[in-house]
Design a protein around this motif. Structure first.
Motif: not given
Length: 216
Positions: A173-177
């Protein structure tokens, strides 16, 4: 239903459905660009559309070797349909919306990625066509992928890359979603790692411009 023509109803009806017939049911996908996909019953060039009729709106499916179907919209809000094979009312079919595409699935459909491994980097594509083709011009072979799991279940991508082997990736997902990176490895060989970074969205239906019609 020839070509990729924009239909404003497409976005409303896109998603994953249960497709029911006399012998059971299975999943089918109404994808962007009017492309129809059935994981268990794949057929090249399969299309779907929503057409107005005097009696209301109708879902039309051109499913290659599996035939043509017309299903009337029963409940638009619930996205349910009922109909049959064209000209064969006794061969009934029903469809009901199961879920929307996850963000991870949407990011993968018709996308270009940079694949990194120990020896360097190159570009690859994931196409939302009738066979889930995986395309790599630097290392071409007849290749496919499949996605399993929802966003909360660490969605996985399984890649069958012809003579280059089998691979497993986790979509992150990553920090930025945004679900725009993947990490994985060759099947059964975690040390043979691969990483992917999403670069761009591709035009739906553009796979037709590639020579990727195979004898499935």
């Amino acid at each position: 239903m020839a070509g990729t023509v924009y239909n404003p109803a497409h976005e409303f009806f896109q998603g994953v459905y249960d497709f029911e017939h006399a012998s059971g049911s299975f999943e089918v996908y109404l994808r962007p660009g009017g492309r129809f996909f059935a994981p268990k019953y794949q057929a090249g060039g399969s299309k779907w559309d929503i057409e107005p009729r005097d009696s209301g709106r109708v879902l039309t499916i051109a499913w290659g070797k599996f035939g043509k179907y017309e299903l009337a919209v029963v409940d638009e809000e619930a996205r349910t349909f009922s109909g049959s094979a064209v000209g064969k009312p006794e061969s009934w079919r029903k469809m009901a919306k199961k879920r929307d595409f996850t963000l991870a699935e949407s990011k993968l459909m018709d996308s270009e990625w940079e694949l990194e491994h120990e020896g360097g980097k190159f570009l690859v594509e994931f196409r939302a066509d009738a066979y889930n083709h995986f395309i790599c011009n630097d290392f071409p072979d007849h290749s496919h992928y499949r996605v399993e799991g929802g966003e909360g279940d660490k969605p996985m991508v399984y890649l069958s890359w012809g003579k280059y082997g089998e691979y497993e990736f986790t979509i992150l997902p990553g920090d930025d979603g945004k679900w725009e990176t993947m990490t994985g490895h060759a099947k059964g060989d975690p040390k043979n790692w691969r990483k992917l970074k999403r670069l761009a969205t591709l035009v739906p239906g553009q796979e037709d411009a590639h020579a990727h019609e195979h004898g499935h």
